[in-house]
Design a protein around this motif. Structure first.
Motif, mmCIF file in Angstrom:
data_model
loop_
_atom_site.group_PDB
_atom_site.id
_atom_site.type_symbol
_atom_site.label_atom_id
_atom_site.label_comp_id
_atom_site.label_asym_id
_atom_site.label_seq_id
_atom_site.Cartn_x
_atom_site.Cartn_y
_atom_site.Cartn_z
ATOM 1 N N UNK A 134 0.661 -1.222 0.129
ATOM 2 C CA UNK A 134 0.024 -0.008 0.163
ATOM 3 C C UNK A 134 0.792 1.237 -0.011
ATOM 4 N N UNK A 135 2.132 1.238 0.421
ATOM 5 C CA UNK A 135 3.076 1.885 0.290
ATOM 6 C C UNK A 135 3.651 2.191 -1.216
ATOM 7 N N UNK A 136 4.231 3.302 -1.639
ATOM 8 C CA UNK A 136 4.749 3.536 -2.908
ATOM 9 C C UNK A 136 6.145 2.878 -2.944
ATOM 10 N N UNK A 137 6.556 2.446 -4.178
ATOM 11 C CA UNK A 137 7.872 1.738 -4.501
ATOM 12 C C UNK A 137 8.924 2.437 -4.008
ATOM 13 N N UNK A 138 10.053 1.544 -3.922
ATOM 14 C CA UNK A 138 11.311 2.127 -3.452
ATOM 15 C C UNK A 138 11.701 3.311 -4.189
ATOM 16 N N UNK A 139 12.081 4.413 -3.691
ATOM 17 C CA UNK A 139 12.488 5.616 -4.350
ATOM 18 C C UNK A 139 14.092 5.712 -4.307
ATOM 19 N N UNK A 140 14.740 5.064 -3.623
ATOM 20 C CA UNK A 140 16.220 5.225 -3.432
ATOM 21 C C UNK A 140 16.900 3.997 -2.919
ATOM 22 N N UNK A 141 17.888 3.546 -3.238
ATOM 23 C CA UNK A 141 18.795 2.484 -2.740
ATOM 24 C C UNK A 141 20.111 2.967 -3.282
ATOM 25 N N UNK A 142 20.811 3.635 -2.285
ATOM 26 C CA UNK A 142 22.198 4.126 -2.486
ATOM 27 C C UNK A 142 23.397 3.442 -2.044
ATOM 28 N N UNK A 143 24.445 2.930 -2.749
ATOM 29 C CA UNK A 143 25.599 2.089 -2.332
ATOM 30 C C UNK A 143 26.602 3.218 -1.487
ATOM 31 N N UNK A 144 26.890 3.055 -0.313
ATOM 32 C CA UNK A 144 27.761 4.135 0.080
ATOM 33 C C UNK A 144 29.247 3.774 -0.256
ATOM 34 N N UNK A 145 29.748 2.473 -0.353
ATOM 35 C CA UNK A 145 30.948 2.055 -0.939
ATOM 36 C C UNK A 145 31.008 2.481 -2.395
ATOM 37 N N UNK A 146 30.243 2.227 -3.132
ATOM 38 C CA UNK A 146 30.361 2.722 -4.550
ATOM 39 C C UNK A 146 29.951 4.228 -4.776
ATOM 40 N N UNK A 147 29.249 4.921 -3.869
ATOM 41 C CA UNK A 147 28.891 6.238 -4.080
ATOM 42 C C UNK A 147 27.831 6.566 -5.332
ATOM 43 N N UNK A 148 26.892 5.559 -5.440
ATOM 44 C CA UNK A 148 26.162 5.740 -6.418
ATOM 45 C C UNK A 148 24.795 5.015 -6.140
ATOM 46 N N UNK A 149 23.604 5.115 -7.015
ATOM 47 C CA UNK A 149 22.463 4.484 -6.966
ATOM 48 C C UNK A 149 22.791 3.001 -7.366
ATOM 49 N N UNK A 150 22.007 1.909 -6.772
ATOM 50 C CA UNK A 150 21.986 0.576 -6.989
ATOM 51 C C UNK A 150 20.670 0.094 -7.198
ATOM 52 N N UNK A 151 19.498 1.175 -7.160
ATOM 53 C CA UNK A 151 18.331 0.869 -7.253
ATOM 54 C C UNK A 151 17.799 -0.016 -8.501
ATOM 55 N N UNK A 152 18.563 0.294 -9.582
ATOM 56 C CA UNK A 152 18.103 -0.263 -10.912
ATOM 57 C C UNK A 152 18.377 -1.627 -10.953
ATOM 58 N N UNK A 153 19.234 -2.194 -9.851
ATOM 59 C CA UNK A 153 19.968 -3.699 -9.921
ATOM 60 C C UNK A 153 18.946 -4.613 -9.292
ATOM 61 N N UNK A 154 17.781 -4.091 -8.571
ATOM 62 C CA UNK A 154 16.871 -4.776 -7.828
ATOM 63 C C UNK A 154 15.681 -5.162 -8.883
ATOM 64 N N UNK A 155 15.151 -6.378 -8.748
ATOM 65 C CA UNK A 155 14.038 -7.027 -9.209
ATOM 66 C C UNK A 155 12.852 -6.879 -8.471
ATOM 67 N N UNK A 156 11.704 -6.313 -8.972
ATOM 68 C CA UNK A 156 10.533 -5.858 -8.314
ATOM 69 C C UNK A 156 9.551 -6.928 -8.519
ATOM 70 N N UNK A 157 9.027 -7.577 -7.593
ATOM 71 C CA UNK A 157 7.634 -8.518 -7.436
ATOM 72 C C UNK A 157 6.657 -7.875 -6.635
#
Length: 125
Positions: free
Chosen positions: A67-90
């Protein structure tokens, strides 16, 4: 003489579940999701948290009430970049406590071909 009517509303809360595994787990069922670690109870849109990624992790799972919105952010501290696009959503129907009526959950899974280096992910719903 008379009567008093008092009403109360009870709103159930659902857990946010997370998992970091070195061997991929089946998270396509209610049982698979509920076997993960409960991270927080009753999260809402805008909720943020840090997720420690141990060295050797090959699967990362984030699951919460759909009932909540989809993830808006997943950032890797070590890589200093977004990794949201690497996740598969079901979406998976997940039962509540004691087999309570299932509710749809957003389930995000990242499966790596080799073990990841230790890292921290900053996640926002």
């Amino acid at each position: 003489a008379g009567s008093v009517t008092d009403t109360m509303t009870v709103t159930g809360k659902r857990y946010l579940y997370v998992g970091t595994n070195t061997v991929a787990q089946d998270v396509s069922t209610s049982e698979g999701i509920r076997a993960l670690t409960p991270k927080a109870l009753g999260v809402s849109n805008g909720h943020s948290f840090s997720l420690a990624i141990p060295s050797g992790t090959t699967q990362i799972v984030i699951a919460y009430d759909a009932s909540l919105r989809e993830l808006t952010k997943v950032d890797s501290v070590g890589l200093q970049t977004s990794v949201l696009g690497t996740f598969e959503h079901t979406t998976v129907a997940v039962e509540g406590a004691n087999g309570y009526t299932a509710k749809n959950y957003h389930v995000y899974v990242y499966t790596a071909m080799i073990g990841l280096d230790a890292d921290t992910y900053n996640v926002t719903i």
